[in-house]
Design an enzyme around this catalytic site. Structure first.
Site, PDB file in Angstrom:
ATOM      1  N   HIS A  64     -28.549  66.750 -70.561  1.00 14.36           N
ATOM      2  CA  HIS A  64     -28.881  67.507 -71.777  1.00 14.36           C
ATOM      3  C   HIS A  64     -28.869  66.580 -72.988  1.00 14.36           C
ATOM      4  CE1 HIS A  64     -28.770  71.537 -70.125  1.00 14.36           C
ATOM      5  NE2 HIS A  64     -27.512  71.437 -69.710  1.00 14.36           N
ATOM      6  N   GLU A  75     -24.322  67.292 -68.030  1.00  7.87           N
ATOM      7  CA  GLU A  75     -24.216  67.355 -69.490  1.00  7.87           C
ATOM      8  C   GLU A  75     -24.875  66.149 -70.144  1.00  7.87           C
ATOM      9  OE1 GLU A  75     -23.433  70.032 -70.894  1.00  7.87           O
ATOM     10  OE2 GLU A  75     -22.601  71.012 -69.126  1.00  7.87           O
ATOM     11  N   ASP A 113     -28.805  77.716 -67.795  1.00  8.76           N
ATOM     12  CA  ASP A 113     -29.834  76.973 -68.521  1.00  8.76           C
ATOM     13  C   ASP A 113     -31.203  77.547 -68.211  1.00  8.76           C
ATOM     14  OD1 ASP A 113     -27.905  75.288 -69.476  1.00  8.76           O
ATOM     15  OD2 ASP A 113     -28.209  73.762 -67.922  1.00  8.76           O
ATOM     16  N   PRO A 129      -6.507  81.512 -75.461  1.00 11.84           N
ATOM     17  CA  PRO A 129      -5.069  81.759 -75.577  1.00 11.84           C
ATOM     18  C   PRO A 129      -4.256  80.502 -75.272  1.00 11.84           C
ATOM     19  CG  PRO A 129      -6.111  83.378 -74.145  1.00 11.84           C
ATOM     20  CD  PRO A 129      -7.137  82.359 -74.447  1.00 11.84           C
ATOM     21  N   GLY A 130      -3.186  80.336 -75.989  1.00 14.18           N
ATOM     22  CA  GLY A 130      -2.266  79.245 -75.692  1.00 14.18           C
ATOM     23  C   GLY A 130      -2.684  77.877 -76.175  1.00 14.18           C
TER      24      GLY A 130
HETATM   25  P1  ADP Z   1      -2.033  80.749 -79.347  1.00  9.16           P
HETATM   26  O1  ADP Z   1      -1.566  81.359 -80.614  1.00  9.16           O
HETATM   27  O2  ADP Z   1      -3.263  79.908 -79.509  1.00  9.16           O
HETATM   28  O3  ADP Z   1      -2.163  81.683 -78.214  1.00  9.16           O
HETATM   29  P2  ADP Z   1       0.510  79.542 -79.496  1.00  9.16           P
HETATM   30  O4  ADP Z   1       0.462  78.821 -80.789  1.00  9.16           O
HETATM   31  O5  ADP Z   1       1.199  80.848 -79.494  1.00  9.16           O
HETATM   32  O6  ADP Z   1      -0.946  79.696 -78.898  1.00  9.16           O
HETATM   33  O7  ADP Z   1       1.137  78.574 -78.404  1.00  9.16           O
HETATM   34  C1  ADP Z   1       2.228  78.950 -77.617  1.00  9.16           C
HETATM   35  C2  ADP Z   1       3.141  77.776 -77.382  1.00  9.16           C
HETATM   36  O8  ADP Z   1       2.481  76.776 -76.635  1.00  9.16           O
HETATM   37  C3  ADP Z   1       3.538  77.107 -78.668  1.00  9.16           C
HETATM   38  O9  ADP Z   1       4.676  77.676 -79.198  1.00  9.16           O
HETATM   39  C4  ADP Z   1       3.772  75.678 -78.232  1.00  9.16           C
HETATM   40  O10 ADP Z   1       5.053  75.528 -77.704  1.00  9.16           O
HETATM   41  C5  ADP Z   1       2.784  75.485 -77.121  1.00  9.16           C
HETATM   42  N1  ADP Z   1       1.557  74.871 -77.605  1.00  9.16           N
HETATM   43  C6  ADP Z   1       0.325  75.426 -77.575  1.00  9.16           C
HETATM   44  N2  ADP Z   1      -0.603  74.596 -78.080  1.00  9.16           N
HETATM   45  C7  ADP Z   1       0.053  73.478 -78.462  1.00  9.16           C
HETATM   46  C8  ADP Z   1      -0.357  72.261 -79.076  1.00  9.16           C
HETATM   47  N3  ADP Z   1      -1.640  72.032 -79.376  1.00  9.16           N
HETATM   48  N4  ADP Z   1       0.584  71.349 -79.337  1.00  9.16           N
HETATM   49  C9  ADP Z   1       1.868  71.578 -79.028  1.00  9.16           C
HETATM   50  N5  ADP Z   1       2.316  72.709 -78.458  1.00  9.16           N
HETATM   51  C10 ADP Z   1       1.435  73.655 -78.164  1.00  9.16           C
HETATM   52 ZN    ZN Z   2     -26.489  72.918 -68.644  1.00 12.31          ZN
END
Ligand code: ADP
Ligand code: ZN
Ligand code: MG
Length: 610
Positions: free
Chosen positions: A433, A430, A506, A209-210
């Site tokens: 490995h 790592e 592992d 997520p995020g």
């Molecule tokens: P996901 O869909 O993977 O959960 P989102 O695209 O909804 O993540 O990300 C939420 C917010 O976090 C985006 O609107 C942005 O502001 C910020 N964000 C997340 N990843 C990035 C990234 N790689 N580059 C810039 N902003 C990001």
């Molecule tokens: Zn390992």
């Protein structure tokens, strides 16, 4: 989500209100015209009967209806055609009485009354359905449909020109490269069609997520300059039966008209969960319908129609297999947590409109935030600027950023930055490995080493990619594999003298493989080419249970053999690492710096050490 939810609730309230109105209508306006029914006591009925005023009697199972003859004799308020109802009492002489009075009588099935009532309802409903229909047409004509049951709301129908560019997304290097091809295709589908090149219909963005999956999908549409149709999987769940499927159908219909374009289904796991598991949990057939509709739509159009379907999930493992099979979401793009460089890029993107005390602060922040997602980094910048405002400062300083990290971390818990000591151990593990894989023939080449913690709880990982599909593995290859699995532990033992718990997974995988080598593949010298495990065991996934017909001594021998194989693998790895100690140290320290090393880079380092 907000406005959408509101709309559904509103239509539900409307629905309830409507039923209420119909009920009142039915009772007050229609009923008197439909049937004038009067309830009279049995004694009155007998009285009418004895006076010879009854014209016709219909005997039902639990009530008797009768009509009266003359005008004069009817009770007050009853119309000429009125039916009188009597609750039927247990009167065995009723038939005799009726014959004696000389009235027509017949027996009726009770459904008649029910049918009448039903008719009443239908007639009462009709005008309301008409009103509803016209209102619906007018409202949807105006754009804000109150009753947007089957139709997408207008924003979705038109598709959105997102205007997001890759410049707004940081730290997703590899994913971006993979999406370039899609963009090229959307910019000029004809070129691909001329050459007969087929693109995947569906691209699945997979990552924690995020990490910017939604953002990346928008950027893909933005870069290609095509409309972006989006739906969120979870918004289907609360809907009425049949609505989810209708929505999907509608979305595809509208999108096909606007091709080239992108259809994006966010959080697809909400509808795409394996079907059996949904049924077991809640019997929610609505999700299943929606999923089936989605599958049907995806199969329904030819590959090069200019519509690319993208979807995002952070739980690919729970998706229905039908979704990820060829011809559907057969291309997966991994969106990983950002590296230090990526983190610094993301911080800079979000700090664009924020006045900073010192630009270099962002790099410092990037260094100490491994495991943070893009969304969390964006949050850090936001928190920092809030803190600066509170300080009455006109620029965001390092102290704001530091405090912001603390706040974000406190909100996340347990995601603390790794201490240098732990990082060092993970880096050596790592590298162990990776180096073992590099030097052993028969091991898959190393693609990537990383010490960025994964969302699944691993502190790092080494990714190997096979050079070709292999369905048959030789004993040598399996032994190489085992050595690679134990490479992490071997490195820890070699460098620090003790092993950590980091190697437990592992060991588990290695022991399982070794057991299969002995009991299934006949690769043990002492036990010979005999299969020892029960066939059922491997179905149940527990090769150690219920080994029925195997004797105690054999069981002990198997265990000893497994032990030997695993220990030998560890020694193999130890020897390799010991004789390439310089490379081990160099790669491990580079890894602590960069967090990620690609296969080519590793090769370069090894060659530079000599
Ligand atoms: P996901 O869909 O993977 O959960 P989102 O695209 O909804 O993540 O990300 C939420 C917010 O976090 C985006 O609107 C942005 O502001 C910020 N964000 C997340 N990843 C990035 C990234 N790689 N580059 C810039 N902003 C990001
Ligand atoms: Zn390992
Ligand atoms: Mg998202």
């Amino acid at each position: 989500m907000g406005p959408k939810k509101k709309r559904t609730q509103f239509s539900l309230a409307y629905f309830v209100l409507m039923i209420f109105i119909v009920w009142i209508f039915n009772d007050m306006v229609f009923r008197p015209y439909m049937l004038k029914e009067l309830e009279v006591p049995y004694s009155s009925f007998l009285e009418y009967l004895s006076r010879g005023q009854v014209e016709h009697v219909a005997i039902g199972a639990d009530r008797i209806s009768f009509t009266l003859k003359g005008e004069a004799s009817r009770p007050e308020g009853a119309a000429a055609s009125s039916v009188h109802n009597v609750v039927r009492v247990d009167d065995p002489k009723i038939v005799d009485r009726l014959i004696e009075a000389g009235v027509d009588f017949s027996e009726v099935k009770q459904t008649e009354g029910l049918l009448n009532a039903l008719m009443g309802w239908i007639i009462a409903f009709l005008p309301l359905i008409l009103i509803w229909y016209f209102m619906y047409r007018r409202m949807s004509g105006m754009g804000g449909s109150v009753l947007s049951f089957g139709k997408n709301n207008s924003q979705e129908i038109q598709g959105e020109m997102t205007g997001v560019k890759f410049a707004d997304v940081g730290g997703v290097g590899e994913a971006e490269i993979e999406l370039r091809e899609i963009i090229d295709y959307l910019k000029g589908p004809e070129r691909f069609n001329r050459l007969g090149a087929k693109l995947p219909k569906g691209v699945l963005l997979v990552g924690p997520p995020g990490t910017g999956k939604t953002l990346l999908a928008k950027a893909t549409a933005g870069e290609a300059g095509v409309p972006f149709f989006s739906l969120t999987g979870s918004s289907f769940v609360e809907m009425f039966v049949g609505v989810g499927a209708a929505r999907v159908r509608d979305l595809f219909e509208q999108a096909k008209k606007k091709a080239p374009c992108i259809i994006f289904i966010d959080e697809i796991d909400a509808i795409g969960q394996a079907r059996s598991s949904i049924a077991a949990m809640s019997g929610n057939s609505e999700r299943e319908n929606t999923l089936n509709q989605l599958l049907a739509e995806m199969d329904g159009f030819r590959p090069n129609t200019g519509v690319i379907i993208m979807a995002a999930t952070n739980r690919p493992e729970i998706l229905d297999h039908a979704l990820v099979r060829p011809g559907r979401f057969d291309r997966q793009v991994q969106v990983t947590l950002p590296t230090e460089e990526g983190r610094s890029g993301i911080l800079k993107i979000h700090a664009r409109g924020v006045p900073l005390d010192d630009e270099r602060d962002l790099d410092r922040i990037a260094k100490i935030t491994p495991g943070f997602s893009g969304a969390e980094l964006a949050n850090i910048i936001n928190e920092a600027s809030l803190l600066a405002v509170r300080r009455n400062a006109d620029k965001v300083a390092l102290c704001d950023l530091d405090l912001a990290i603390e706040r974000v971390v406190a909100g996340l818990q347990k995601k603390t930055p790794l201490s240098p000591d732990v990082r060092k151990k993970v880096a050596y593990h790592e590298t162990g490995h990776a180096l073992t894989a590099y030097y052993l023939t028969g091991a898959d080449p190393v693609h990537k080493i990383s010490i960025i913690p994964t969302s699944k709880g691993a502190l790092g990982y080494t990714m190997q990619l096979p050079t070709e599909d292999q369905f048959l593995r030789s004993e040598e290859e399996l032994r190489s594999r085992l050595a690679v699995m134990l490479g992490g532990r071997a490195a820890e033992l070699l460098v620090f003298g003790v092993a950590t718990t980091g190697a437990s997974n592992d060991l588990e995988v290695a022991s399982m493989l070794a057991r299969r080598m002995v009991t299934e593949f006949g690769m043990s010298k002492t036990l010979g080419p005999v299969r020892y495990s029960n066939p059922e065991d491997s179905y149940l996934g527990s090769p150690s249970s219920n080994r029925g017909d195997i004797s105690q001594e054999t069981t002990a021998a198997i265990d000893r053999e497994i032990q030997d194989i695993v220990t030998e693998a560890q020694n193999t790895s130890m020897n390799i690492l010991r004789s390439h100690r310089a490379a081990l140290d160099k790669i491990a320290s580079t890894l602590q710096e960069d967090e990620v090393i690609m296969g080519d880079e590793m090769k370069g380092i090894i060659e530079s050490v000599g």
